[in-house]
Scaffold this active site. Structure first.
Site, PDB file in Angstrom:
ATOM      1  N   ILE A  51      47.619 -87.505 -32.631  1.00  0.00           N
ATOM      2  CA  ILE A  51      48.134 -88.651 -33.204  1.00  0.00           C
ATOM      3  C   ILE A  51      49.683 -88.535 -32.789  1.00  0.00           C
ATOM      4  O   ILE A  51      50.647 -87.688 -33.530  1.00  0.00           O
ATOM      5  CB  ILE A  51      47.918 -88.841 -34.842  1.00  0.00           C
ATOM      6  CG1 ILE A  51      46.542 -88.833 -34.915  1.00  0.00           C
ATOM      7  CG2 ILE A  51      48.611 -90.069 -35.300  1.00  0.00           C
ATOM      8  CD1 ILE A  51      45.945 -88.751 -36.398  1.00  0.00           C
ATOM      9  N   PRO A  52      50.082 -89.525 -32.007  1.00  0.00           N
ATOM     10  CA  PRO A  52      51.472 -89.205 -31.418  1.00  0.00           C
ATOM     11  C   PRO A  52      52.576 -89.965 -32.279  1.00  0.00           C
ATOM     12  O   PRO A  52      53.284 -90.803 -31.882  1.00  0.00           O
ATOM     13  CB  PRO A  52      51.646 -89.813 -29.945  1.00  0.00           C
ATOM     14  CG  PRO A  52      50.472 -90.836 -30.086  1.00  0.00           C
ATOM     15  CD  PRO A  52      49.454 -90.462 -31.177  1.00  0.00           C
ATOM     16  N   CYS A  53      52.862 -89.279 -33.495  1.00  0.00           N
ATOM     17  CA  CYS A  53      53.676 -89.954 -34.347  1.00  0.00           C
ATOM     18  C   CYS A  53      54.963 -90.088 -33.953  1.00  0.00           C
ATOM     19  O   CYS A  53      55.889 -90.818 -34.327  1.00  0.00           O
ATOM     20  CB  CYS A  53      53.666 -89.324 -35.891  1.00  0.00           C
ATOM     21  SG  CYS A  53      53.993 -87.412 -35.897  1.00  0.00           S
ATOM     22  N   HIS A  54      55.527 -89.310 -32.953  1.00  0.00           N
ATOM     23  CA  HIS A  54      56.920 -89.227 -32.433  1.00  0.00           C
ATOM     24  C   HIS A  54      57.240 -90.445 -31.725  1.00  0.00           C
ATOM     25  O   HIS A  54      58.237 -91.050 -31.471  1.00  0.00           O
ATOM     26  CB  HIS A  54      56.981 -88.108 -31.461  1.00  0.00           C
ATOM     27  CG  HIS A  54      56.133 -88.053 -30.297  1.00  0.00           C
ATOM     28  ND1 HIS A  54      54.852 -87.622 -30.358  1.00  0.00           N
ATOM     29  CD2 HIS A  54      56.437 -88.492 -29.084  1.00  0.00           C
ATOM     30  CE1 HIS A  54      54.288 -87.933 -29.286  1.00  0.00           C
ATOM     31  NE2 HIS A  54      55.387 -88.482 -28.197  1.00  0.00           N
ATOM     32  N   ARG A  55      56.095 -91.412 -31.537  1.00  0.00           N
ATOM     33  CA  ARG A  55      56.298 -92.776 -30.837  1.00  0.00           C
ATOM     34  C   ARG A  55      56.600 -93.815 -31.713  1.00  0.00           C
ATOM     35  O   ARG A  55      56.644 -95.026 -31.175  1.00  0.00           O
ATOM     36  CB  ARG A  55      55.149 -92.870 -29.966  1.00  0.00           C
ATOM     37  CG  ARG A  55      54.853 -91.894 -28.706  1.00  0.00           C
ATOM     38  CD  ARG A  55      53.716 -92.442 -28.090  1.00  0.00           C
ATOM     39  NE  ARG A  55      53.276 -91.291 -26.810  1.00  0.00           N
ATOM     40  CZ  ARG A  55      52.217 -90.939 -26.636  1.00  0.00           C
ATOM     41  NH1 ARG A  55      51.211 -91.643 -26.889  1.00  0.00           N
ATOM     42  NH2 ARG A  55      52.115 -89.917 -25.614  1.00  0.00           N
TER      43      ARG A  55
END
Length: 106
Positions: A51-55
């Site tokens: 889950i690319p929460c950094h985006r």
């Protein structure tokens, strides 16, 4: 599907090299008032590599000072590795890198 599950599914739709705002994610899960809930869900992300929460960034493009997996500097590093452009040390160029919309997650 729980609200958190919907948030995670919406975040997975942000393409590599792009960002979305907490508000866009909240709107995608059906309630534009859930921006803070989105932030909390991302802070407890159960699958950081998946889950690319950094985006996800603030509406003005600023990265989160509380990025859960290494702080704001790590979030900037991850985004730059994907080709995201910045206006300064902490603000993404939203005109170039922000997705227009995230599909609704039902």
């Amino acid at each position: 599907m729980t609200t958190f599950d919907k948030i995670y599914e919406a975040v997975k739709l942000i393409p590599c090299g792009s960002v979305a705002t907490y508000g866009q994610i909240a709107e995608a899960v059906g309630n534009k008032r859930l921006s803070r809930v989105v932030g909390y869900a991302l802070h407890v992300n159960p699958q950081p590599g998946v889950i690319p929460c950094h985006r996800v960034v603030k509406r003005d493009g600023e990265v989160s000072s509380a990025f859960a997996f290494g702080g704001a500097n790590r979030q900037v590093e991850l985004l730059k590795e994907e080709g995201v452009e910045f206006l300064d040390d902490s603000h993404v160029d939203m005109g170039r890198c922000c997705v227009r919309a995230i599909p609704m997650i039902i």
